[in-house]
Write an enzyme that holds these catalytic residues in place. Structure first.
Site, short mmCIF file in Angstrom:
data_model
loop_
_atom_site.label_atom_id
_atom_site.label_comp_id
_atom_site.label_asym_id
_atom_site.label_seq_id
_atom_site.Cartn_x
_atom_site.Cartn_y
_atom_site.Cartn_z
N ASP A 32 0.73 -1.39 -0.01
CA ASP A 32 0.04 0.11 0.00
C ASP A 32 0.75 1.04 -0.13
O ASP A 32 1.93 1.35 0.54
CB ASP A 32 -0.96 -0.17 1.36
CG ASP A 32 -2.12 0.80 1.03
OD1 ASP A 32 -3.30 0.23 0.86
OD2 ASP A 32 -2.19 2.09 0.81
N ASP A 82 3.98 2.92 -4.45
CA ASP A 82 2.92 3.41 -5.43
C ASP A 82 2.78 2.47 -6.72
O ASP A 82 3.79 2.47 -7.39
CB ASP A 82 3.23 4.72 -5.72
CG ASP A 82 2.01 5.52 -6.68
OD1 ASP A 82 1.16 4.96 -7.10
OD2 ASP A 82 2.13 6.73 -6.85
N VAL A 83 1.35 2.02 -6.81
CA VAL A 83 1.49 0.78 -7.89
C VAL A 83 1.47 1.84 -9.13
O VAL A 83 1.86 0.96 -10.19
CB VAL A 83 0.40 0.39 -7.80
CG1 VAL A 83 0.12 -0.63 -6.65
CG2 VAL A 83 -1.06 1.11 -7.98
N TYR A 140 -13.18 7.55 -13.14
CA TYR A 140 -13.42 6.33 -12.26
C TYR A 140 -13.85 5.25 -13.09
O TYR A 140 -13.19 4.15 -13.25
CB TYR A 140 -13.92 6.44 -11.03
CG TYR A 140 -14.09 5.20 -10.06
CD1 TYR A 140 -13.05 4.70 -9.40
CD2 TYR A 140 -15.24 4.41 -9.92
CE1 TYR A 140 -13.22 3.79 -8.59
CE2 TYR A 140 -15.31 3.24 -9.19
CZ TYR A 140 -14.32 2.93 -8.52
OH TYR A 140 -14.44 1.78 -7.86
#
Length: 261
Positions: A36, A61-62, A153
């Site tokens: 995370d 951070d992905v 989103y």
């Protein structure tokens, strides 16, 4: 393999659905890499699970390619393998379409769509070399049904649903299954923060089961798709939504909740 040898890698694992998924894997004897961007929250959540022997926490951070590569290598070095990847990390910026900035759009796409792409690109070679694995992308009903305030989103989640199919088509030859779970209204911290009583009533009007879901119910679906019980399932988007996606208007009338005056 026994469950105790298996390893799940869960992103967005500090709270909410990611934490519920990590907890579900641990309950079945898996070891879990929990990633995370919220490092302190993540470490507190992992400590509360009280399984230091089975948990590795990773702060990253992905959407950062270098950070993703480092985190995946750390998990591989620590556990020796990765059997399931749950691409759960995501963000939502709810604004009217004409108020969404380019920065808003790019950040949502970076985390919700590029993140799962980067994570899968990093993990899939490990799965290939060990003989297979399972990947579960967390999409959303918002990627299947349009609604207000969700231009970034919803579009990111629609893209993730198709990315799931692309990944399944090309990774299947390596024994890697790729599926998605599309949550409907679930009692998460995000929902509690943004769903007003009026919004909740609107959802209930379109849900045959007439209630919000639980994070544990979503976690069960994620675990199923990651397990050998779903060994012939790939390229699918499973709606876990109380029937929301399948149903049109009219439920309140059918239930007798609305009477003609």
């Amino acid at each position: 393999m026994t469950a105790s040898n298996r390893v799940a890698f869960v992103t967005g694992a500090a709270r909410g659905l990611g934490l519920a998924a990590a907890t579900r894997f641990l309950a079945d004897g898996w070891r879990v890499a929990m990633l995370d961007i919220l490092g302190d929250t993540l470490r507190a959540a992992a400590k509360a699970l009280n399984r230091p022997d089975a948990i590795l926490t990773l702060e990253a951070d992905v959407s950062d390619p270098a950070a993703v590569q480092r985190a995946v290598q750390q998990a591989k070095d620590h556990f020796g393998r990765i059997d399931a990847l749950v691409n759960n990390a995501g963000i939502a910026i709810f604004k009217p379409i004409l108020e969404v900035t380019l920065e808003d759009w790019q950040r949502v796409m970076a985390v919700n769509l590029t993140g799962p792409f980067l994570m899968t690109q990093a993990v899939a070679p490990i799965m290939r070399d060990q003989g297979g694995g399972a990947i579960v992308n967390i999409t959303s009903i918002s990627g299947l049904r349009a609604s207000t305030l969700r231009v970034a989103y919803g579009t990111s989640k629609a893209g993730l649903a198709h990315l799931t199919k692309q990944q399944a088509a090309e990774l299947g030859e390596y024994g890697i299954r790729v599926n998605a779970v599309a949550p409907g209204p679930v009692d998460t911290a995000m929902a509690l923060a943004v769903h007003t009583p009026e919004i909740r009533a609107d959802y209930h009007d379109h849900m045959p089961l007439n209630r919000y879901g639980l994070e544990s119910e979503l976690a069960n679906a994620i675990f199923f798709l990651s397990s050998d019980q779903a060994s012939f399932v790939t390229g699918q988007v499973l709606c876990v939504d109380g029937g929301f996606d399948s149903t049109g208007i009219g439920l309140p009338t059918l239930r007798g909740e609305r009477k003609n005056s």
